[in-house]
Design a protein around this motif. Structure first.
Motif, PDB file in Angstrom:
ATOM      1  N   GLU A  43       0.831  -1.207   0.000  1.00  0.00           N
ATOM      2  CA  GLU A  43       0.000   0.000   0.000  1.00  0.00           C
ATOM      3  C   GLU A  43       0.866   1.257   0.000  1.00  0.00           C
ATOM      4  OE1 GLU A  43      -4.142   1.254   2.253  1.00  0.00           O
ATOM      5  OE2 GLU A  43      -3.227  -0.698   2.657  1.00  0.00           O
ATOM      6  N   GLN A  44       1.938   1.236   0.797  1.00  0.00           N
ATOM      7  CA  GLN A  44       2.843   2.379   0.846  1.00  0.00           C
ATOM      8  C   GLN A  44       3.561   2.545  -0.492  1.00  0.00           C
ATOM      9  OE1 GLN A  44       3.415   4.684   3.519  1.00  0.00           O
ATOM     10  NE2 GLN A  44       4.287   5.692   1.726  1.00  0.00           N
ATOM     11  N   PHE A  45       3.925   1.427  -1.100  1.00  0.00           N
ATOM     12  CA  PHE A  45       4.604   1.482  -2.398  1.00  0.00           C
ATOM     13  C   PHE A  45       3.711   2.161  -3.429  1.00  0.00           C
ATOM     14  CE2 PHE A  45       5.800  -0.053  -6.555  1.00  0.00           C
ATOM     15  CZ  PHE A  45       7.185  -0.001  -6.530  1.00  0.00           C
ATOM     16  N   TYR A  46       2.447   1.747  -3.499  1.00  0.00           N
ATOM     17  CA  TYR A  46       1.529   2.341  -4.471  1.00  0.00           C
ATOM     18  C   TYR A  46       1.301   3.817  -4.177  1.00  0.00           C
ATOM     19  CZ  TYR A  46       0.055  -1.645  -7.315  1.00  0.00           C
ATOM     20  OH  TYR A  46       0.012  -2.674  -8.218  1.00  0.00           O
ATOM     21  N   THR A  47       1.219   4.178  -2.911  1.00  0.00           N
ATOM     22  CA  THR A  47       1.039   5.587  -2.552  1.00  0.00           C
ATOM     23  C   THR A  47       2.205   6.413  -3.080  1.00  0.00           C
ATOM     24  OG1 THR A  47      -0.252   5.075  -0.567  1.00  0.00           O
ATOM     25  CG2 THR A  47       0.836   7.221  -0.645  1.00  0.00           C
ATOM     26  N   ASN A  48       3.426   5.942  -2.832  1.00  0.00           N
ATOM     27  CA  ASN A  48       4.615   6.662  -3.292  1.00  0.00           C
ATOM     28  C   ASN A  48       4.705   6.687  -4.820  1.00  0.00           C
ATOM     29  OD1 ASN A  48       5.364   7.108  -0.648  1.00  0.00           O
ATOM     30  ND2 ASN A  48       6.822   5.415  -0.572  1.00  0.00           N
ATOM     31  N   LEU A  49       4.442   5.543  -5.428  1.00  0.00           N
ATOM     32  CA  LEU A  49       4.543   5.452  -6.880  1.00  0.00           C
ATOM     33  C   LEU A  49       3.529   6.361  -7.569  1.00  0.00           C
ATOM     34  CD1 LEU A  49       5.664   4.185  -9.456  1.00  0.00           C
ATOM     35  CD2 LEU A  49       4.101   2.264  -9.103  1.00  0.00           C
ATOM     36  N   ASN A  50       2.292   6.346  -7.097  1.00  0.00           N
ATOM     37  CA  ASN A  50       1.271   7.167  -7.734  1.00  0.00           C
ATOM     38  C   ASN A  50       1.472   8.652  -7.456  1.00  0.00           C
ATOM     39  OD1 ASN A  50      -1.231   5.588  -9.108  1.00  0.00           O
ATOM     40  ND2 ASN A  50      -0.169   4.294  -7.629  1.00  0.00           N
ATOM     41  N   GLU A  51       2.105   8.960  -6.342  1.00  0.00           N
ATOM     42  CA  GLU A  51       2.489  10.347  -6.084  1.00  0.00           C
ATOM     43  C   GLU A  51       3.497  10.807  -7.141  1.00  0.00           C
ATOM     44  OE1 GLU A  51       4.295  13.134  -2.445  1.00  0.00           O
ATOM     45  OE2 GLU A  51       4.109  10.955  -2.194  1.00  0.00           O
ATOM     46  N   ALA A  52       4.405   9.916  -7.509  1.00  0.00           N
ATOM     47  CA  ALA A  52       5.398  10.245  -8.535  1.00  0.00           C
ATOM     48  C   ALA A  52       4.741  10.396  -9.903  1.00  0.00           C
ATOM     49  CB  ALA A  52       6.474   9.156  -8.583  1.00  0.00           C
ATOM     50  N   HIS A  53       3.845   9.465 -10.270  1.00  0.00           N
ATOM     51  CA  HIS A  53       3.116   9.594 -11.535  1.00  0.00           C
ATOM     52  C   HIS A  53       2.354  10.913 -11.587  1.00  0.00           C
ATOM     53  CE1 HIS A  53       3.988   5.781 -13.385  1.00  0.00           C
ATOM     54  NE2 HIS A  53       3.457   5.069 -12.407  1.00  0.00           N
ATOM     55  N   ASP A  54       1.662  11.227 -10.500  1.00  0.00           N
ATOM     56  CA  ASP A  54       0.896  12.480 -10.459  1.00  0.00           C
ATOM     57  C   ASP A  54       1.799  13.682 -10.675  1.00  0.00           C
ATOM     58  OD1 ASP A  54      -1.372  11.032  -9.966  1.00  0.00           O
ATOM     59  OD2 ASP A  54      -1.817  11.913  -8.013  1.00  0.00           O
ATOM     60  N   ALA A  55       2.957  13.682 -10.020  1.00  0.00           N
ATOM     61  CA  ALA A  55       3.883  14.812 -10.135  1.00  0.00           C
ATOM     62  C   ALA A  55       4.359  14.979 -11.576  1.00  0.00           C
ATOM     63  CB  ALA A  55       5.068  14.613  -9.198  1.00  0.00           C
ATOM     64  N   LEU A  56       4.683  13.878 -12.238  1.00  0.00           N
ATOM     65  CA  LEU A  56       5.141  13.940 -13.621  1.00  0.00           C
ATOM     66  C   LEU A  56       4.041  14.441 -14.548  1.00  0.00           C
ATOM     67  CD1 LEU A  56       7.050  10.547 -13.603  1.00  0.00           C
ATOM     68  CD2 LEU A  56       8.112  12.745 -14.182  1.00  0.00           C
ATOM     69  N   ILE A  57       2.829  13.940 -14.367  1.00  0.00           N
ATOM     70  CA  ILE A  57       1.711  14.347 -15.226  1.00  0.00           C
ATOM     71  C   ILE A  57       1.358  15.815 -14.994  1.00  0.00           C
ATOM     72  CG2 ILE A  57      -0.729  13.940 -15.769  1.00  0.00           C
ATOM     73  CD1 ILE A  57      -0.199  10.975 -14.939  1.00  0.00           C
TER      74      ILE A  57
END
Length: 355
Positions: A43-57
């Motif tokens: 769950e923490q991994f997905y939170t961090n990963l999707n935060e990164a995707h959001d930042a890039l987009i």
């Protein structure tokens, strides 16, 4: 992001002013997150990963908007950039395609409407091209902001929903389910809120919509046979592998989404939906815990599926190689699939009452 290296990369994304810099940061984020796969709770991994995707987009959108502004073109009205699919649910893996749309405020007159449609068409094109340069392939199903059907004013969006409500064939109901997973990532989020208000107003009053929603929800089955065996790929280069995306993850996403829509819940992430269903009394604490546990397993296995880099695009076939299916993992997976199958049966029985 919770770790120092990831936080530093996120900070750099927020100030990057060239696509080549963003692409380098995307690659570094990808490599960094791959190294954390076995270290962080899923769950923490997905939170961090999707935060990164959001930042890039978000940065890509901001740069595209700035590029148009330098040519004398600024947004004529407020708008929101929307993510659908796993992006809308904040469940993107290391590789993710572009499922997107735009909703913008209603212009005052006909000339304003034409100008707005032209501007947002250009903006969408710039954003999609930039995200492709960052390694995000466009959606195979053309659910993307460059498609005029997914780039509309608020009123036109409402009219589009009305069309789908009034003639709800299978494909149109699929679009309604896509909208249910939508999330605003940039701009005026209140526009999506107004769209969702319209979406939830009378959708389930039409039994035809409910029937098609159920058919769509039940389309993908859990890959476990009547004798408890895993239903693996039988032919081709993926023979022996397991389609985790469409044989475990998607069936559970669909079932939980169906329960959430019927309960009027507006969360988009699957785990948040499970939690809200429990709070609303639609699931017991034991049921919610069981479904959440199975879903976390499916999320973890999605991360282990075969990754590819094709012409600079990060892709994932959603299939778990037979080499990764250890004896322990197979038993864990069978239990999760049985839980998911039980959930599908429950949703089917509950929804048939409405039809």
């Amino acid at each position: 992001m919770s770790d120092p290296v990831g936080a530093q990369l996120l900070s750099r994304i927020g100030t990057a002013d060239e696509v080549v810099t963003l692409r380098s940061l995307r690659d570094r984020i990808h490599e960094h997150m791959e190294g954390l796969l076995s270290e962080q709770p899923v769950e923490q991994f997905y939170t961090n990963l999707n935060e990164a995707h959001d930042a890039l987009i978000k940065r890509a959108i901001a740069l595209a908007e700035a590029n148009l502004a330098r040519m004398g073109n600024s947004p004529p009205v407020p708008y929101a950039y929307l993510l659908f699919g796993s992006g809308g649910r904040e469940e993107q893996t290391l590789s993710s395609d572009q499922d997107s749309g735009i909703v913008y405020a209603d212009p005052d007159d006909e000339s304003g409407r034409e100008a707005a449609a032209q501007y947002f068409s250009h903006l969408a094109q710039a954003i999609v091209e930039m995200l492709q340069q960052l390694g995000y392939p466009p959606c195979d199903g053309n659910v993307i902001s460059t498609n005029p059907e997914w780039c509309l004013s608020l009123t036109d969006w409402k009219n589009k929903l009305n069309e789908w409500f009034e003639e709800p064939d299978w494909e149109r109901v699929r679009y309604l389910l896509i909208v249910a997973d939508s999330r605003s990532i940039y701009g005026e989020g209140g526009l999506l809120q107004k769209l969702k208000d319209h979406f939830y107003s009378d959708m389930l009053d039409n039994p035809v919509i409910v029937r098609h929603m159920l058919n769509n929800t039940m389309r993908h089955k859990m890959l476990i046979g009547v004798f408890g065996q895993l239903l693996r790929e039988r032919y081709g280069e993926d023979a022996g592998s397991l389609d985790v995306k469409y044989g475990a993850y998607i069936p559970m996403v669909n079932a939980i989404r169906m329960m959430s829509i019927q309960s009027g819940l507006r969360e988009t992430s699957t785990l948040a939906r499970i939690h809200s269903l429990q709070l609303k009394g639609k699931l017991s604490a034991e049921e919610a815990s069981s479904y959440a546990k199975a879903f976390r397993l499916f999320m973890r296995l999605r991360l282990l599926a075969t990754e590819r880099n094709v012409d600079g695009m990060y892709t994932n076939n959603g299939k778990l190689s037979r080499r990764k299916l250890t004896k322990v993992l197979i038993e864990e997976l069978k239990h999760g699939l049985r839980t998911g199958k039980k959930l599908q049966r429950r949703v089917f029985k509950q929804t048939k009452v409405r039809v």
